[in-house]
Design an enzyme around this catalytic site. Structure first.
Site, PDB file in Angstrom:
ATOM      1  N   GLY A  55      -2.790 -21.682  36.601  1.00 50.78           N
ATOM      2  CA  GLY A  55      -1.832 -22.779  36.524  1.00 50.78           C
ATOM      3  C   GLY A  55      -2.208 -23.880  37.497  1.00 50.78           C
ATOM      4  O   GLY A  55      -2.969 -23.663  38.448  1.00 50.78           O
ATOM      5  N   CYS A  82      -6.442 -16.231  38.612  1.00 48.21           N
ATOM      6  CA  CYS A  82      -6.340 -17.458  39.402  1.00 48.21           C
ATOM      7  C   CYS A  82      -4.926 -17.594  39.997  1.00 48.21           C
ATOM      8  O   CYS A  82      -4.546 -16.830  40.872  1.00 48.21           O
ATOM      9  CB  CYS A  82      -6.733 -18.665  38.564  1.00 48.21           C
ATOM     10  SG  CYS A  82      -7.091 -20.151  39.540  1.00 48.21           S
ATOM     11  N   TYR A  83      -4.119 -18.530  39.506  1.00 44.24           N
ATOM     12  CA  TYR A  83      -2.758 -18.670  40.016  1.00 44.24           C
ATOM     13  C   TYR A  83      -1.992 -17.359  39.859  1.00 44.24           C
ATOM     14  O   TYR A  83      -1.179 -16.997  40.719  1.00 44.24           O
ATOM     15  CB  TYR A  83      -2.032 -19.798  39.287  1.00 44.24           C
ATOM     16  CG  TYR A  83      -0.636 -20.071  39.824  1.00 44.24           C
ATOM     17  CD1 TYR A  83      -0.445 -21.026  40.828  1.00 44.24           C
ATOM     18  CD2 TYR A  83       0.473 -19.384  39.344  1.00 44.24           C
ATOM     19  CE1 TYR A  83       0.827 -21.273  41.341  1.00 44.24           C
ATOM     20  CE2 TYR A  83       1.740 -19.616  39.847  1.00 44.24           C
ATOM     21  CZ  TYR A  83       1.913 -20.561  40.842  1.00 44.24           C
ATOM     22  OH  TYR A  83       3.174 -20.792  41.344  1.00 44.24           O
ATOM     23  N   HIS A 169     -11.978 -17.237  36.350  1.00 47.20           N
ATOM     24  CA  HIS A 169     -11.409 -17.196  35.002  1.00 47.20           C
ATOM     25  C   HIS A 169     -12.309 -16.386  34.060  1.00 47.20           C
ATOM     26  O   HIS A 169     -13.321 -16.893  33.568  1.00 47.20           O
ATOM     27  CB  HIS A 169     -11.236 -18.619  34.453  1.00 47.20           C
ATOM     28  CG  HIS A 169     -10.133 -19.382  35.094  1.00 47.20           C
ATOM     29  ND1 HIS A 169      -8.854 -19.431  34.583  1.00 47.20           N
ATOM     30  CD2 HIS A 169     -10.099 -20.115  36.231  1.00 47.20           C
ATOM     31  CE1 HIS A 169      -8.092 -20.174  35.365  1.00 47.20           C
ATOM     32  NE2 HIS A 169      -8.826 -20.605  36.376  1.00 47.20           N
ATOM     33  N   GLU A 171     -11.659 -15.616  31.078  1.00 44.14           N
ATOM     34  CA  GLU A 171     -11.435 -16.013  29.687  1.00 44.14           C
ATOM     35  C   GLU A 171     -12.347 -17.141  29.222  1.00 44.14           C
ATOM     36  O   GLU A 171     -12.457 -17.388  28.015  1.00 44.14           O
ATOM     37  CB  GLU A 171      -9.968 -16.406  29.469  1.00 44.14           C
ATOM     38  CG  GLU A 171      -9.543 -17.723  30.108  1.00 44.14           C
ATOM     39  CD  GLU A 171      -9.085 -17.594  31.544  1.00 44.14           C
ATOM     40  OE1 GLU A 171      -8.297 -18.436  31.990  1.00 44.14           O
ATOM     41  OE2 GLU A 171      -9.526 -16.637  32.231  1.00 44.14           O
ATOM     42  N   ASP A 227      -3.454 -23.702   5.627  1.00 43.66           N
ATOM     43  CA  ASP A 227      -2.283 -23.045   6.212  1.00 43.66           C
ATOM     44  C   ASP A 227      -1.198 -22.801   5.167  1.00 43.66           C
ATOM     45  O   ASP A 227      -0.708 -21.681   5.003  1.00 43.66           O
ATOM     46  CB  ASP A 227      -1.713 -23.876   7.363  1.00 43.66           C
ATOM     47  CG  ASP A 227      -2.763 -24.209   8.411  1.00 43.66           C
ATOM     48  OD1 ASP A 227      -3.733 -23.440   8.527  1.00 43.66           O
ATOM     49  OD2 ASP A 227      -2.627 -25.240   9.084  1.00 43.66           O
ATOM     50  N   LYS A 368      -5.939 -20.868  13.967  1.00 38.29           N
ATOM     51  CA  LYS A 368      -6.532 -21.368  12.732  1.00 38.29           C
ATOM     52  C   LYS A 368      -7.682 -20.489  12.231  1.00 38.29           C
ATOM     53  O   LYS A 368      -7.790 -20.223  11.038  1.00 38.29           O
ATOM     54  CB  LYS A 368      -7.024 -22.800  12.938  1.00 38.29           C
ATOM     55  CG  LYS A 368      -7.731 -23.409  11.735  1.00 38.29           C
ATOM     56  CD  LYS A 368      -6.778 -23.794  10.624  1.00 38.29           C
ATOM     57  CE  LYS A 368      -6.083 -25.088  10.930  1.00 38.29           C
ATOM     58  NZ  LYS A 368      -5.303 -25.597   9.784  1.00 38.29           N
TER      59      LYS A 368
END
Length: 512
Positions: A55, A82-83, A169, A171, A227, A368
């Site tokens: 964050g 992290c945060y 991070h 990710e 979609d 998506k």
């Protein structure tokens, strides 16, 4: 929802969605909830593990987002990134130090002790940092399991309670073995069995729709995009002829789409399909409206009005089906409790407060690329699966400023050239999305021996996996030159073409 899933508490990081995608791509369902989510709500969800995102705030600042220590009572593994690591440390009695400058970029993580997260990973490991504060003293019960040249406590672990923290991070792709670290957390620590597949999603979506709709009927807002088309295909399998699909020509479609889309839908899908031309209504209500949020609200409210009027012809219709996706929800609703909304998607934040129809949105929790996987599982043709995304508000949000018929004519012609050239060059299937935007300014030009003062077209082409993040496409110069030449020569009223080289974030894919 699958029995085992991972809850991600969002503290406002720009890459929180990458955590969710990483977990899902490993075969485990994940959901993002704001850090303000009530403990009782989280308890009722019964997650198998919790990940706390990064964050932008300083955990040391007054009123900073906090960690609810009651989450420890769930006795499930926690990973703070992290945060997330910092806020756990503070909450459990550790200390942070606040640096004057942020650390942003690559670092080498040295494993200082054995840890389940490091299984099958060599030390030192390349990782990505983005932070200001750092852990100066871990909370009681934690040990340091990874360090870098600048940070002693770059990774921490409480063995007894299975709580992990990483200052880097995992990710992001710049952390080379980040996916393996997340997999180790899910499978080695939490003991989760991967079961999230698109085949399993299809089965549960069909069964859920059957149970929800019951003996009633539903109207599906069908635009011809992937979609809404996948939504219609799923519900068609669930309730058959009790599904009534409606294609609305809102006057904001691309060139010839009002004719081509219904033809394609009838050719490939056995649906109850009604076509409604409401272009005059939409354009009349948009006249003189420049604010993009107001445009989206008007379009969303008008769509609902039309669908509810159509539903009156069928007394058993109680539901409105939409192709809402997870990015629509995330961008339309504040996920961090801060009240910040990126933009109101016409089918989420753009909906009126009171509706006569109940919503059913089978794709609401999908990204998506996951929808494209569902489309392939359902056997939909490539023409649908690879079709570039087109926003529900249509060209209204690609005309900056008020929408008018003459501007729509210019934009349609320019956009058609863009799509033709992307296809003929072989780039259409290589990029995520490519389109034209009409800017609200005129520029001086020279055509022949005459001075011109005409419109500017911006070309927007991006590469992405899920529309949550995107980078501008590095198209060949020859292609860009050809598009520019054709637009300026063939579209009356345009004398300049520019190329948008902004990434998302900080920009969005659409201009409005």
């Amino acid at each position: 929802m699958p029995r085992e899933f991972v809850l991600i508490l969002d503290y406002g990081s720009q890459v929180t969605q990458l955590i969710a995608r990483s977990v899902r791509e490993l075969g485990v369902y994940s959901e993002i909830h704001p850090w303000t989510a009530a403990f009782e709500e989280i308890q009722n969800l019964s997650p198998a593990a919790i990940i706390l995102s990064g964050g932008p705030a300083s955990a040391l600042a007054p009123g900073a987002p906090a960690f609810d220590k009651r989450l420890l009572d769930l006795s499930i593994p926690l990973l703070g990134i992290c945060y997330g690591m910092q806020v756990i440390t503070l909450a459990l009695g550790g200390e942070l130090s606040q640096s004057e400058t942020r650390e942003y970029g690559p670092a080498k993580l040295v494993f200082t002790r054995e840890c389940p997260l490091w299984k099958d990973i060599e030390s030192p490991a390349p990782v990505w940092m983005s932070h200001g504060d750092a852990v100066s003293r871990p909370a009681p019960g934690f040990e340091i399991v990874g360090s870098t040249e600048t940070i002693d406590a770059a990774a921490i672990w409480d063995r007894k309670r299975n709580i992990f923290g990483t200052q880097f991070h995992p990710e992001v792709r710049h952390t080379v073995d980040g996916r393996r670290m997340i997999a180790n957390f899910l499978f080695e620590v939490a003991g989760i069995k991967p079961s999230w597949t698109m085949a399993s999603f299809i089965n549960s979506a069909i069964e859920n729709a059957k149970a929800k709709i019951g003996d009633d009927e539903a109207i599906c807002a069908l635009s011809g995009g992937i979609d809404s088309t996948v939504t219609a295909a799923l519900l068609n399998k669930a309730i058959g002829k009790k599904l009534r699909c409606v294609f609305v020509d809102n006057g904001l479609l691309r060139l010839n789409e009002g004719l081509e889309v219904p033809r394609m839908l009838r050719e490939y899908l056995d649906l109850n399909l009604t076509v409604i031309d409401a272009s005059r209504t939409f354009l009349g209500r948009l006249e003189g409206v420049a604010d993009p949020e107001r445009k989206r609200k008007i379009i969303g409210e008008t769509f609902i009005e039309i669908f509810e009027d159509e539903a009156k012809n069928f007394p058993n219709v109680r539901y409105l089906a939409q192709g809402t996706l997870y990015p629509d929800v995330i961008e339309s609703v504040s996920r961090t409790g801060s009240g910040t909304v990126i933009k109101s998607h016409h089918n989420v934040g753009g909906l009126p407060e009171k509706m006569n129809l109940k919503l059913i949105e089978p794709l609401r929790e999908l990204f998506k690329d996951e929808v494209r996987q569902v489309a392939a599982e359902l056997g939909l043709p490539e023409s649908f699966i690879k079709r570039h995304p087109f926003p529900g508000p249509g060209l209204a949000i690609r005309i900056l400023g008020p929408v008018a018929s003459d501007k729509l004519e210019i934009l349609r012609a320019a956009d058609n050239i863009v799509r033709e050239e992307l296809r003929s060059s072989g780039q259409y299937d290589k990029i995520w999305q490519g389109f034209a935007v009409l800017l609200p300014l005129l520029t001086v030009g020279v055509m022949g021996d005459d001075r011109t003062y005409e419109h500017v077209i911006a070309l927007r082409c991006v590469d992405s996996a899920d529309a949550m993040t995107a980078d501008w496409s590095r198209l060949p110069y020859e292609l860009l030159a050809r598009i520019s030449s054709r637009v300026i020569n063939e579209v009356k009223g345009v004398n300049r073409v520019v190329y948008d080289i902004s990434s998302k974030p900080p920009a969005t894919i659409e201009w409005e």
